[in-house]
Scaffold this motif. Structure first.
Motif, PDB file in Angstrom:
ATOM      1  N   LYS A 191       0.932  -1.192   0.144  1.00  0.00           N
ATOM      2  CA  LYS A 191      -0.122  -0.141   0.042  1.00  0.00           C
ATOM      3  C   LYS A 191       0.898   1.274  -0.043  1.00  0.00           C
ATOM      4  CE  LYS A 191      -4.319  -1.368   1.641  1.00  0.00           C
ATOM      5  NZ  LYS A 191      -5.278  -1.029   1.085  1.00  0.00           N
ATOM      6  N   ASP A 272      -3.049   0.448  -4.193  1.00  0.00           N
ATOM      7  CA  ASP A 272      -2.857  -0.992  -4.022  1.00  0.00           C
ATOM      8  C   ASP A 272      -1.854  -1.667  -4.942  1.00  0.00           C
ATOM      9  OD1 ASP A 272      -4.358  -0.596  -1.654  1.00  0.00           O
ATOM     10  OD2 ASP A 272      -5.970  -1.883  -2.226  1.00  0.00           O
ATOM     11  N   ASP A 287      -6.068  -0.955  -6.962  1.00  0.00           N
ATOM     12  CA  ASP A 287      -6.861  -0.237  -6.538  1.00  0.00           C
ATOM     13  C   ASP A 287      -6.261   1.070  -6.024  1.00  0.00           C
ATOM     14  OD1 ASP A 287      -9.490   0.435  -5.212  1.00  0.00           O
ATOM     15  OD2 ASP A 287      -8.629  -0.260  -3.205  1.00  0.00           O
ATOM     16  N   ASN A 289      -7.510   4.541  -3.743  1.00  0.00           N
ATOM     17  CA  ASN A 289      -8.308   4.996  -2.953  1.00  0.00           C
ATOM     18  C   ASN A 289      -8.248   6.599  -2.581  1.00  0.00           C
ATOM     19  OD1 ASN A 289      -9.662   2.463  -2.423  1.00  0.00           O
ATOM     20  ND2 ASN A 289      -7.517   2.046  -1.630  1.00  0.00           N
TER      21      ASN A 289
END
Ligand code: ATP
Ligand code: I3S
Ligand code: MG
Ligand code: MG
Length: 317
Positions: A191, A272, A287, A289
């Motif tokens: 992350k 991610d 991903d 975010n």
């Protein structure tokens, strides 16, 4: 002195507009304290009261999903152009759709130290009746796949994912959905947290690999959600695999963060990233975010404070 300007010895007022749950996790007393010691007062915004009644703000940070808030913020911003808005709602919107979020990566073409960064193969299924298995086969998508709601808008439904193990499983999700190639990656997700020029990469528990054998025995679809929020102790992988997983090269992490920050025009997000278990030079973004859970990072207080200070000092100089 114009509105928003700060003289030597003065303080910065940073307004935050967040949902109650996010206030609870992000606005920790330790953050308020650290920011205060560095001349920043973090002030809670009441979104139901006109913003001009809550001034002054040198900067506003926010994560609210309503159209009403976006309109409110836009009007305020046009009347108070010296208030820095982190980030513009129309740019954040791009991360609310699992296709447009990954498009930004496709255009980056990062290749560093024998490593490449791409995105998994994916297709949108928007109408059950228009969905033909042939379409996904043509694209080269094979089982297992992962079905993700197209909208990534912060609702709990948007985090309801499922593993699709064979044809039977194709009836198990609601549309619109993105069907994505499942890439075995050793059960670890990296992350990358970005706050302006500040970047930290951490590893977290991810879905375990799906072996050929598992694929022979499992059928249909397996629903799941919020895997990376599990603590390391919850993992069912084998001892030490998580701890020993090698981090991606720092140059790759920084280049990806910088490239995405520019491409998206955003300051506060995380990415991610997984590493293909079959090809260690192949990294995939799965991903992105907006305004993620920074408080999960070690020393998130200076991370956020330094970002705000950089911004305020550069823009209000
Ligand atoms: N293409 C993929 N291949 C393999 N595993 C994947 C893939 N996409 C997602 N995963 C696994 O599923 C998890 C959840 O997927 P994803 O991050 O897209 O969902 P999310 O609900 O948006 O998560 P977040 O809570 O980070 O917002 C990932 O952390 C990873 O473990
Ligand atoms: O529910 P939405 O609006 O989609 O946002 C979530 C993100 O999707 C997650 O990625 C955040 O968790 P991580 O910081 O572990 O990625 C997660 O962090 P949080 O639960 O700690 O706030 C949220 O920011
Ligand atoms: Mg994720
Ligand atoms: Mg997400």
């Amino acid at each position: 002195m114009y509105e928003g300007e700060v003289a030597a010895g003065e303080r910065y007022r940073v307004g935050y507009a967040l949902q109650p749950k996010k206030v609870e996790t992000f606005i920790q007393p330790s953050l308020l304290h650290h920011a205060k010691q560095h001349a920043i007062d973090l002030v809670q915004i009441d979104p139901s009261t006109p913003l001009h009644q809550q001034v002054p703000f040198h900067c506003i940070i926010h994560k609210l999903h309503t159209q009403h808030w976006n309109k409110h913020l836009k009007e305020f911003s046009s009347q108070h152009p010296n208030t820095i808005i982190i980030d513009p709602p129309e740019l954040i919107n791009r991360l609310h759709n699992r296709v447009s979020m990954l498009d930004a990566v496709t255009h980056l073409q990062i290749s560093l130290q024998n490593a490449t960064v791409s995105v998994p193969l994916q297709v949108v299924v928007d109408q059950p009746e228009s969905f033909h298995f042939d379409k996904i086969e043509e694209l080269g998508l094979v089982f297992p796949m992962i079905a993700k709601p197209l909208a990534a808008d912060g609702t709990s439904d948007s985090h309801q994912l499922c593993l699709v193990l064979n044809r039977e499983g194709l009836n198990s999700f609601t549309v619109p959905t993105v069907l994505q190639e499942f890439v075995n990656h050793g059960g670890v997700v990296f992350k990358i947290y970005v706050a302006g020029q500040h970047v930290i990469c951490v590893k977290r528990k991810s879905l375990n690999d799906i072996t050929e054998e598992k694929l022979r025995t499992l059928k249909g679809a397996l629903p799941f959600s919020q895997v990376s929020n599990m603590s390391v102790g919850d993992k069912d992988g084998c001892c030490g695999v998580f701890e020993n997983a090698e981090m991606p090269p720092q140059s790759l992490v920084e280049e990806l963060a910088r490239g995405l920050r520019e491409a998206l025009g955003l300051n506060l997000f995380n990415v991610d990233l997984i590493r293909d278990g079959q090809d260690r030079g192949r990294y995939l973004v799965i991903d992105i975010n907006y305004f993620p859970g920074y408080a999960k990072l070690p020393s998130y207080e200076p991370f956020i404070t330094n970002f705000l200070l950089d911004l305020l000092r550069t823009k209000i100089a």
